[in-house]
Motif scaffolding. Sequence first.
Motif, PDB file in Angstrom:
ATOM      1  N   ILE A 130      19.352  45.888  41.650  1.00 40.43           N
ATOM      2  CA  ILE A 130      20.317  44.876  41.215  1.00 40.43           C
ATOM      3  C   ILE A 130      19.564  43.631  40.795  1.00 40.43           C
ATOM      4  O   ILE A 130      18.630  43.198  41.473  1.00 40.43           O
ATOM      5  CB  ILE A 130      21.294  44.539  42.358  1.00 40.43           C
TER       6      ILE A 130
ATOM      7  N   ILE B   7      20.106  39.491  39.815  1.00 40.57           N
ATOM      8  CA  ILE B   7      20.990  38.325  39.829  1.00 40.57           C
ATOM      9  C   ILE B   7      20.244  37.178  39.153  1.00 40.57           C
ATOM     10  O   ILE B   7      19.010  37.204  39.046  1.00 40.57           O
ATOM     11  CB  ILE B   7      21.396  37.908  41.266  1.00 40.57           C
TER      12      ILE B   7
ATOM     13  N   LEU C 283      27.120  36.318  48.023  1.00 37.87           N
ATOM     14  CA  LEU C 283      26.920  37.577  47.300  1.00 37.87           C
ATOM     15  C   LEU C 283      25.972  38.499  48.050  1.00 37.87           C
ATOM     16  O   LEU C 283      26.269  39.682  48.258  1.00 37.87           O
ATOM     17  CB  LEU C 283      26.373  37.299  45.899  1.00 37.87           C
TER      18      LEU C 283
ATOM     19  N   ILE D   8      24.659  41.301  38.360  1.00 37.89           N
ATOM     20  CA  ILE D   8      25.822  40.693  39.011  1.00 37.89           C
ATOM     21  C   ILE D   8      25.676  39.177  39.025  1.00 37.89           C
ATOM     22  O   ILE D   8      24.652  38.646  39.474  1.00 37.89           O
ATOM     23  CB  ILE D   8      25.995  41.190  40.465  1.00 37.89           C
TER      24      ILE D   8
ATOM     25  N   ILE E 220      30.398  36.198  42.674  1.00 39.85           N
ATOM     26  CA  ILE E 220      31.006  37.498  42.983  1.00 39.85           C
ATOM     27  C   ILE E 220      30.698  37.846  44.434  1.00 39.85           C
ATOM     28  O   ILE E 220      29.637  37.506  44.954  1.00 39.85           O
ATOM     29  CB  ILE E 220      30.441  38.591  42.048  1.00 39.85           C
TER      30      ILE E 220
ATOM     31  N   VAL F 112      31.059  41.633  46.756  1.00 40.28           N
ATOM     32  CA  VAL F 112      31.358  43.058  46.565  1.00 40.28           C
ATOM     33  C   VAL F 112      31.965  43.638  47.836  1.00 40.28           C
ATOM     34  O   VAL F 112      31.749  43.127  48.939  1.00 40.28           O
ATOM     35  CB  VAL F 112      30.096  43.839  46.158  1.00 40.28           C
TER      36      VAL F 112
ATOM     37  N   TRP G 143      29.214  41.293  35.200  1.00 38.63           N
ATOM     38  CA  TRP G 143      28.970  42.555  35.920  1.00 38.63           C
ATOM     39  C   TRP G 143      28.776  43.646  34.882  1.00 38.63           C
ATOM     40  O   TRP G 143      29.702  43.986  34.164  1.00 38.63           O
ATOM     41  CB  TRP G 143      30.172  42.885  36.802  1.00 38.63           C
TER      42      TRP G 143
ATOM     43  N   TYR H  48      34.974  44.718  43.728  1.00 33.65           N
ATOM     44  CA  TYR H  48      34.357  43.394  43.842  1.00 33.65           C
ATOM     45  C   TYR H  48      35.363  42.355  43.393  1.00 33.65           C
ATOM     46  O   TYR H  48      36.388  42.678  42.775  1.00 33.65           O
ATOM     47  CB  TYR H  48      33.070  43.302  43.008  1.00 33.65           C
TER      48      TYR H  48
ATOM     49  N   HIS I  70      35.537  38.510  41.386  1.00 34.10           N
ATOM     50  CA  HIS I  70      34.758  37.618  40.525  1.00 34.10           C
ATOM     51  C   HIS I  70      35.557  36.343  40.278  1.00 34.10           C
ATOM     52  O   HIS I  70      36.657  36.396  39.729  1.00 34.10           O
ATOM     53  CB  HIS I  70      34.474  38.336  39.191  1.00 34.10           C
TER      54      HIS I  70
END
Length: 307
Positions: free
Chosen positions: A4, A6, A19, A101, A105, A107, A161, A250, A252
């Motif tokens: 992931i 960010i 997050l 992401i 956000i 999840v 996302w 998730y 947002h």
Amino acid sequence: MRGIYITANDKVTEQAIALLNSIRLYDPDVPVTLIPYDDNYSAIAKHLKEAYGVKTYTDLDFIERLSQKLYDIFGEGFFARPNQFRKQACWFGEFDEFLYIDTDIVVFEKIADNLDSLKDYDFLCCDYQHSGGITNVFTPKVIEEGVFSEAELKDIFNGGWWASKKGLLTEQDLYDSFAECIAHPEYFDFSQKTSDQPIINYTILKRVPRRFNLVRRDEQIPGSWAGSRHFQRRGDILIDPRNGDRALQYLHWAGIRIEPGCPYWDIWKHYRYLGDPNPPADPPPAPESLKKKLKKMISGFKKQIGS
């Protein structure tokens, strides 16, 4: 290798903590890499590394090169937040398959499992941006001039996302796409100060045919926008009572300031202080401004006159 990405700086430390708390609750092991939003990131990088094992993107020279090329093509001042384009470093990082992401956000599942769908597609999104039409992405010009078909415009997505594969786009692909976009600024809707979203949508719709929106898996996939007020909390997650009480993947807060009184503040605060036995109390509501008081008084007078 999966992981992931960010983007963050010290200014969004609180959001990044919420997050990462949510990601780690459901997936303690997935690799996460920070793409610095700007040069003010040393404190957040240190905290995320120590608390969650987050690495910082290694090729910082590429990020600077991308930023400079963006200025060269579009010119300084064209975008409200040009540093949002730094997320395009995802295409050239360490992960063969990746999920990007935004930090506003949280999840509610092992979110990286969505990357399984990349066996059938090259690009994934998971939102209902398309259901609101082309606002915040394109102007009607793209329809009038045949840039995209109606079917293609159903694939527009939110830039907070998305998932794809390393090397799917080259550096030159990005620069060519930027050049095409600046040649036709009338195609894009920047009226609400979006920056990268219109451009990345154009790039994907033009260059990535094997794309898929995960909400199309069935008709009862819940939405994900915090501006939708009908979600209900159930423990650590939110459910959608309009879609069979299905759990959201998730949430947002796109376009919404995360602060006491905002939609689903309780769920954000829950994740921000996850594991903290003494989370801080919310500050008292701000006193009503004189402007609001005057508006209420005028409204009251009008009602009295009308009655």
